[in-house]
Design an enzyme around this catalytic site. Sequence first.
Site, short mmCIF file in Angstrom:
data_model
loop_
_atom_site.label_atom_id
_atom_site.label_comp_id
_atom_site.label_asym_id
_atom_site.label_seq_id
_atom_site.Cartn_x
_atom_site.Cartn_y
_atom_site.Cartn_z
N GLU A 61 0.87 -1.18 0.00
CA GLU A 61 0.00 0.00 0.00
C GLU A 61 0.90 1.23 0.00
O GLU A 61 1.84 1.31 0.79
CB GLU A 61 -0.91 0.04 1.24
CG GLU A 61 -1.69 1.35 1.31
CD GLU A 61 -2.75 1.41 2.41
OE1 GLU A 61 -2.80 0.49 3.25
OE2 GLU A 61 -3.52 2.40 2.41
N ASP A 110 -11.65 0.75 2.09
CA ASP A 110 -10.72 0.98 3.19
C ASP A 110 -11.46 1.28 4.50
O ASP A 110 -12.60 1.76 4.46
CB ASP A 110 -9.84 2.18 2.82
CG ASP A 110 -8.50 2.15 3.53
OD1 ASP A 110 -8.29 1.27 4.38
OD2 ASP A 110 -7.65 3.00 3.20
N GLU A 166 -6.15 -4.79 8.64
CA GLU A 166 -5.19 -3.70 8.80
C GLU A 166 -4.69 -3.62 10.24
O GLU A 166 -5.43 -3.99 11.16
CB GLU A 166 -5.86 -2.35 8.53
CG GLU A 166 -6.25 -2.07 7.11
CD GLU A 166 -6.79 -0.65 6.97
OE1 GLU A 166 -6.43 -0.01 6.00
OE2 GLU A 166 -7.56 -0.19 7.84
P1 C2E Z 1 -5.09 3.91 5.64
O1 C2E Z 1 -5.22 3.89 4.15
O2 C2E Z 1 -6.06 3.12 6.40
O3 C2E Z 1 -3.63 3.51 5.94
C1 C2E Z 1 -3.26 2.77 7.04
C2 C2E Z 1 -2.68 3.64 8.09
O4 C2E Z 1 -2.38 2.85 9.23
C3 C2E Z 1 -1.35 4.25 7.67
O5 C2E Z 1 -1.21 5.49 8.33
C4 C2E Z 1 -0.36 3.26 8.23
O6 C2E Z 1 0.92 3.82 8.43
C5 C2E Z 1 -1.00 2.89 9.53
N1 C2E Z 1 -0.63 1.58 9.97
C6 C2E Z 1 -0.23 0.53 9.23
N2 C2E Z 1 0.03 -0.54 10.02
C7 C2E Z 1 -0.27 -0.16 11.28
C8 C2E Z 1 -0.19 -0.83 12.54
O7 C2E Z 1 0.15 -1.99 12.66
N3 C2E Z 1 -0.57 -0.13 13.62
C9 C2E Z 1 -0.96 1.15 13.55
N4 C2E Z 1 -1.32 1.79 14.66
N5 C2E Z 1 -1.03 1.83 12.37
C10 C2E Z 1 -0.67 1.16 11.26
P2 C2E Z 1 -0.75 6.76 7.58
O8 C2E Z 1 0.33 6.44 6.62
O9 C2E Z 1 -0.52 7.79 8.59
O10 C2E Z 1 -2.00 7.11 6.73
C11 C2E Z 1 -3.18 7.52 7.33
C12 C2E Z 1 -4.29 7.62 6.35
O11 C2E Z 1 -4.07 8.66 5.41
C13 C2E Z 1 -4.44 6.39 5.48
O12 C2E Z 1 -5.17 5.43 6.16
C14 C2E Z 1 -5.19 6.93 4.30
O13 C2E Z 1 -6.59 6.98 4.54
C15 C2E Z 1 -4.67 8.33 4.20
N6 C2E Z 1 -3.68 8.38 3.11
C16 C2E Z 1 -2.41 7.92 3.09
N7 C2E Z 1 -1.85 8.15 1.90
C17 C2E Z 1 -2.77 8.76 1.14
C18 C2E Z 1 -2.80 9.26 -0.22
O14 C2E Z 1 -1.85 9.17 -1.00
N8 C2E Z 1 -3.96 9.85 -0.64
C19 C2E Z 1 -5.04 9.95 0.17
N9 C2E Z 1 -6.14 10.53 -0.34
N10 C2E Z 1 -5.06 9.51 1.42
C20 C2E Z 1 -3.93 8.91 1.91
MG MG Z 2 -7.31 1.91 6.42
MG MG Z 3 -5.57 2.76 2.76
#
Ligand code: C2E
Ligand code: MG
Ligand code: MG
Length: 565
Positions: A344, A464, A521
């Site tokens: 991802e 998601d 996730e």
């Molecule tokens: P998401 O798509 O649900 O991504 C998963 C989030 O959970 C990611 O946070 C990831 O780093 C985090 N995560 C993964 N494994 C674990 C784990 O084991 N424990 C915990 N506590 N967290 C974990 P991140 O990278 O901060 O992203 C947050 C959200 O931001 C993402 O949720 C997604 O909705 C959004 N996002 C990220 N990249 C993009 C993008 O390029 N475009 C858009 N529109 N939204 C994005």
């Molecule tokens: Mg998610």
């Molecule tokens: Mg996602």
Amino acid sequence: MSNFDPIPASIKQQLLTQLCERFEDAIFILDTNLRYLSVNATYEIMIGYNEEFLIGRPLGIYSAEFLSEEERTILKDITERLDNEGFYENDFSMATRYGQTLECHMTYRRLCVEQTVYHVGMVRDMSSVVKDRKQVAHLLNYDQLTGLPNRKVFLSQTSELLLESYQEVVIVRLNIDRYRNLASTLGTDSINILVKDFVKQVSKLEMSNLRCFSHFGGDDFALLFECSDANMVRNQLDSLMQMCERPYALVNDVIYLHISVGVSYFPDHGNQFSELLIKAEKALHYVKQNGGDDVCWYNETINEATTDSLQLEAELRVAINDCQFVPYYQPKVALDTGAITGFEALVRWQHPTRGLLRPIDFIDAIIKYKLSFELFYQMAVQIAQQLSIWQALEFTQHICINADAAEFSHSKFFSFINNLFTQHDIHAHQLHIEVTESSLMLRHANVKQQLTLLKELGVCLALDDFGTGYASLSYLQEYPFDFIKIDKSFISKIVTDRTQNAIVKTILDLANALDMQVVAEGIETEQQRDLLVQMGCTYGQGYWFSRPVTADEATEMLTQQYSSK
Ligand code: C2E
Ligand code: MG
Ligand code: MG
């Protein structure tokens, strides 16, 4: 000119008489006492009395004692002016026999024939011109939907009031929350009904000290109050907010209209209307930024907050231009073997001074400043490049990109996706698009159709954060998703919380029935992984396998995986 015969005087006379009779202006002849001697046909039609009735009667038709004070003054004025200057002219509302009022332009001339003086009057019916003028004035000054004074009138009334008032002058700016969403879900007719109804309800409150209630257009309103103490307006605004707690019934829906309100007032926040208006608007934006449905009185903290947000917007635009957004990659693994099946892509902002920022720091601002498509574009191009690099290394992988459903409506979205595959020589199924349940629930027009189009292109779709929104399980089957991603909030508790455990089981059963794959996730412990395997969940992501890593680190992980095969 010699063989040119001028018409005889008698013919000329007859022509002029005929013209006079058929002329579109009303013409009448009076004696010096303003009594009717003759009227033309137009006059008869206009006033509703025939010549026979009128002859000998005074201009006002009835004798002086039956006329109003105003009418008597006008008659006196006409006589004096005709005696002194021989001419009288005036605009005049004339009542006809049938009670209609005509807006007229009148002229009277004093003419003398054979030593006798006559007063000849002409009346032109200007009613339609006056009506047009009034209509234009209305168009220029009032909102056509609600009939409320428009922005121009509001501004001029405010500045006038500020010049003359010895009291406090309160400016209120008001927006309807989620208006664009409402408009696209309800359609033009219903949203118009809703806005008109809202205006009616506000008017019914009969707020005291209200000087102007104005509609700037769409969901945009303003109120102007004048009172001895600005705080008196607080109660009025409270009733306004309370009014919004009641639902509005439309034909097929019950709607709650929430509003955001920003307030500033003279003298505390300035004495120029432009300054006061800007401050009320800053307060309004502050409310909207913080979720709406509230009233905010301007203060200095807001000013700082809006300055910060202006700076953030400017920085985001630079970041888009300079490609400061980079994807980090988190592996998606087969839970039983731990093998990486895809990644991802999660956006990170390489901020020039603040270091590497995570989405929580800026994703809301991206949406707010309408930069979602630009971000998506930048991420997708880098992802496609990465896929071709891995392809060349014979690592067959897919990458999931996160998208906001609103992006699908961008005019260039579909052509961009198509070009992406050809330009980078990758297969459509190597790109997965993830949309969150909440972005779907906002019901952007056509989202279902857009997802189907993406499916037809060959792209895989994932829902998601499943479980965090309001989507019912049955709702799922309406959408063509290949994957459901169970939100990490459920996974973190599956070992300890029986309810969460049961929910995850249900989701797995349902996905199975709908032929959808499930990704869990946020797996952080071995125990969670084991339990999920036992439950029959195939894929997972989480810190227990790997945190999101740079492209180089991801390549390194793949190199190890493929070399150990
Ligand atoms: P998401 O798509 O649900 O991504 C998963 C989030 O959970 C990611 O946070 C990831 O780093 C985090 N995560 C993964 N494994 C674990 C784990 O084991 N424990 C915990 N506590 N967290 C974990 P991140 O990278 O901060 O992203 C947050 C959200 O931001 C993402 O949720 C997604 O909705 C959004 N996002 C990220 N990249 C993009 C993008 O390029 N475009 C858009 N529109 N939204 C994005
Ligand atoms: Mg998610
Ligand atoms: Mg996602």
